[in-house]
Design a protein around this motif. Sequence first.
Motif, PDB file in Angstrom:
ATOM      1  N   GLU A   1      16.480  -8.216 -18.197  1.00  0.00           N
ATOM      2  CA  GLU A   1      15.281  -7.776 -17.481  1.00  0.00           C
ATOM      3  C   GLU A   1      15.624  -7.488 -16.014  1.00  0.00           C
ATOM      4  N   TYR A   2      16.445  -8.355 -15.471  1.00  0.00           N
ATOM      5  CA  TYR A   2      16.853  -8.228 -14.079  1.00  0.00           C
ATOM      6  C   TYR A   2      17.700  -6.960 -13.862  1.00  0.00           C
ATOM      7  N   VAL A   3      18.660  -6.759 -14.766  1.00  0.00           N
ATOM      8  CA  VAL A   3      19.538  -5.587 -14.652  1.00  0.00           C
ATOM      9  C   VAL A   3      18.723  -4.304 -14.832  1.00  0.00           C
ATOM     10  N   GLN A   4      17.816  -4.342 -15.791  1.00  0.00           N
ATOM     11  CA  GLN A   4      16.936  -3.204 -16.071  1.00  0.00           C
ATOM     12  C   GLN A   4      16.133  -2.829 -14.822  1.00  0.00           C
ATOM     13  N   MET A   5      15.596  -3.866 -14.155  1.00  0.00           N
ATOM     14  CA  MET A   5      14.805  -3.634 -12.949  1.00  0.00           C
ATOM     15  C   MET A   5      15.660  -2.982 -11.865  1.00  0.00           C
ATOM     16  N   MET A   6      16.860  -3.479 -11.719  1.00  0.00           N
ATOM     17  CA  MET A   6      17.772  -2.956 -10.704  1.00  0.00           C
ATOM     18  C   MET A   6      18.136  -1.499 -10.965  1.00  0.00           C
ATOM     19  N   GLN A   7      18.302  -1.172 -12.259  1.00  0.00           N
ATOM     20  CA  GLN A   7      18.779   0.163 -12.602  1.00  0.00           C
ATOM     21  C   GLN A   7      17.682   1.210 -12.638  1.00  0.00           C
ATOM     22  N   SER A   8      16.514   0.812 -13.182  1.00  0.00           N
ATOM     23  CA  SER A   8      15.518   1.838 -13.455  1.00  0.00           C
ATOM     24  C   SER A   8      14.531   2.080 -12.315  1.00  0.00           C
ATOM     25  N   THR A   9      14.482   1.167 -11.354  1.00  0.00           N
ATOM     26  CA  THR A   9      13.500   1.309 -10.282  1.00  0.00           C
ATOM     27  C   THR A   9      13.974   2.323  -9.237  1.00  0.00           C
ATOM     28  N   ASP A  10      13.129   3.335  -8.982  1.00  0.00           N
ATOM     29  CA  ASP A  10      13.513   4.313  -7.960  1.00  0.00           C
ATOM     30  C   ASP A  10      13.419   3.696  -6.565  1.00  0.00           C
ATOM     31  N   PHE A  11      12.270   3.059  -6.289  1.00  0.00           N
ATOM     32  CA  PHE A  11      12.058   2.431  -4.981  1.00  0.00           C
ATOM     33  C   PHE A  11      11.845   0.935  -5.201  1.00  0.00           C
ATOM     34  N   LEU A  12      12.761   0.139  -4.692  1.00  0.00           N
ATOM     35  CA  LEU A  12      12.652  -1.312  -4.844  1.00  0.00           C
ATOM     36  C   LEU A  12      12.189  -1.931  -3.523  1.00  0.00           C
ATOM     37  N   GLY A  13      11.229  -2.851  -3.607  1.00  0.00           N
ATOM     38  CA  GLY A  13      10.748  -3.543  -2.401  1.00  0.00           C
ATOM     39  C   GLY A  13      11.001  -5.030  -2.526  1.00  0.00           C
TER      40      GLY A  13
ATOM     41  N   THR B   1       0.836  -1.207   0.000  1.00  0.00           N
ATOM     42  CA  THR B   1       0.000   0.000   0.000  1.00  0.00           C
ATOM     43  C   THR B   1       0.873   1.260   0.000  1.00  0.00           C
ATOM     44  N   ALA B   2       2.023   1.207   0.650  1.00  0.00           N
ATOM     45  CA  ALA B   2       2.933   2.362   0.610  1.00  0.00           C
ATOM     46  C   ALA B   2       3.460   2.558  -0.811  1.00  0.00           C
ATOM     47  N   PHE B   3       3.811   1.459  -1.482  1.00  0.00           N
ATOM     48  CA  PHE B   3       4.356   1.570  -2.833  1.00  0.00           C
ATOM     49  C   PHE B   3       3.284   2.032  -3.836  1.00  0.00           C
ATOM     50  N   LYS B   4       2.018   1.744  -3.525  1.00  0.00           N
ATOM     51  CA  LYS B   4       0.949   2.270  -4.383  1.00  0.00           C
ATOM     52  C   LYS B   4       0.916   3.799  -4.310  1.00  0.00           C
ATOM     53  N   GLU B   5       1.248   4.329  -3.154  1.00  0.00           N
ATOM     54  CA  GLU B   5       1.339   5.795  -3.015  1.00  0.00           C
ATOM     55  C   GLU B   5       2.571   6.321  -3.753  1.00  0.00           C
ATOM     56  N   ILE B   6       3.698   5.635  -3.565  1.00  0.00           N
ATOM     57  CA  ILE B   6       4.958   6.113  -4.154  1.00  0.00           C
ATOM     58  C   ILE B   6       4.880   6.099  -5.692  1.00  0.00           C
ATOM     59  N   LEU B   7       4.177   5.103  -6.238  1.00  0.00           N
ATOM     60  CA  LEU B   7       4.181   5.014  -7.713  1.00  0.00           C
ATOM     61  C   LEU B   7       3.386   6.113  -8.408  1.00  0.00           C
ATOM     62  N   LYS B   8       2.683   6.929  -7.599  1.00  0.00           N
ATOM     63  CA  LYS B   8       2.042   8.097  -8.204  1.00  0.00           C
ATOM     64  C   LYS B   8       3.100   9.099  -8.673  1.00  0.00           C
ATOM     65  N   ILE B   9       4.281   9.012  -8.078  1.00  0.00           N
ATOM     66  CA  ILE B   9       5.350   9.961  -8.423  1.00  0.00           C
ATOM     67  C   ILE B   9       6.581   9.276  -9.032  1.00  0.00           C
ATOM     68  N   TYR B  10       6.983   8.141  -8.441  1.00  0.00           N
ATOM     69  CA  TYR B  10       8.241   7.508  -8.861  1.00  0.00           C
ATOM     70  C   TYR B  10       8.007   6.092  -9.382  1.00  0.00           C
ATOM     71  N   LYS B  11       9.076   5.550  -9.958  1.00  0.00           N
ATOM     72  CA  LYS B  11       8.988   4.162 -10.439  1.00  0.00           C
ATOM     73  C   LYS B  11       9.268   3.201  -9.296  1.00  0.00           C
ATOM     74  N   VAL B  12       8.370   2.261  -9.092  1.00  0.00           N
ATOM     75  CA  VAL B  12       8.554   1.295  -8.011  1.00  0.00           C
ATOM     76  C   VAL B  12       8.488  -0.126  -8.564  1.00  0.00           C
ATOM     77  N   ARG B  13       9.029  -1.046  -7.775  1.00  0.00           N
ATOM     78  CA  ARG B  13       8.936  -2.462  -8.148  1.00  0.00           C
ATOM     79  C   ARG B  13       8.998  -3.275  -6.865  1.00  0.00           C
ATOM     80  N   ILE B  14       8.055  -4.210  -6.725  1.00  0.00           N
ATOM     81  CA  ILE B  14       8.087  -5.129  -5.582  1.00  0.00           C
ATOM     82  C   ILE B  14       8.344  -6.522  -6.118  1.00  0.00           C
TER      83      ILE B  14
END
Length: 203
Positions: free
Chosen positions: A104-116, A69-82
């Motif tokens: 795909e894995y490297v891309q996720m690591m690099q482009s995600t602002d907030f990773l969960g 639920t916190a990441f649902k808030e964050i994704l309104k502004i930044y890129k997130v991935r859980i």
Amino acid sequence: MNEKAYFLRSGIMELWHDKTLDDFTQDRKVLKIIKNYLRPEKLAEAKKEGVGFYLHGKNGTGKTLLLNTAFKEILKIYKVRIISFQTLVTNFANGWYDQDKRSEYVQMMQSTDFLGIDEIGKQHKQKESELAITVLDTVLRYRVQRKKPLWCTSNVTAEEMEGLYGKDIASMLAECCLPLEVAGEDMRIVVNKKNRRRFLDYE
Ligand SMILES: Nc1ncnc2c1ncn2[C@@H]1O[C@H](COP(=O)(O)OP(=O)(O)OP(=O)(O)O)[C@@H](O)[C@H]1O
Ligand SMILES: [Mg+2]
């Protein structure tokens, strides 16, 4: 892309689509801290400084609920991935042989602002496998060095972490994630009781 597809692409599963932070009814102190972190100016600070949380506590206290639920808030502004730790380890292993999986894995690591990363240490309470340790070490090193925020959930306390994953990982984790204990009862039992009443008790 519609909202549902965007949630799913961010690793937020259906169970959490209709839930909000206010569905978390247990530990008021934890909820307050997280809501404060989510204020836009604080969130920008957290992003710049690479600060996340290490949510730990017993089963069913609402750690995964809070993360989603916190990441649902964050994704309104930044890129997130859980991603669950189990899946992360599997993807990492598959990436050794599969070029697409690796990128795909490297891309996720690099482009995600907030990773969960959900449920670290769930499978192996005794001692983690070499592979799991390598994966966690790689991810943590990457996030710490680039000051990119990471949130984790676990049943393992910050102190137990060292015995399970070693000193390096425990210290990197302490550097990028603020430990936050989620106290309370097992809400799965509460939910289960409610469902029993709804579906099993009939006249
Ligand atoms: N504080 C809460 N208020 C209302 N419902 C809750 C609360 N905490 C958890 N739940 C519900 O209980 C179930 C379990 O919650 P969740 O998966 O977040 O627990 P968890 O702490 O991640 O457990 P685990 O340690 O086993 O991973 C979910 O269906 C969730 O919606
Ligand atoms: Mg969980």
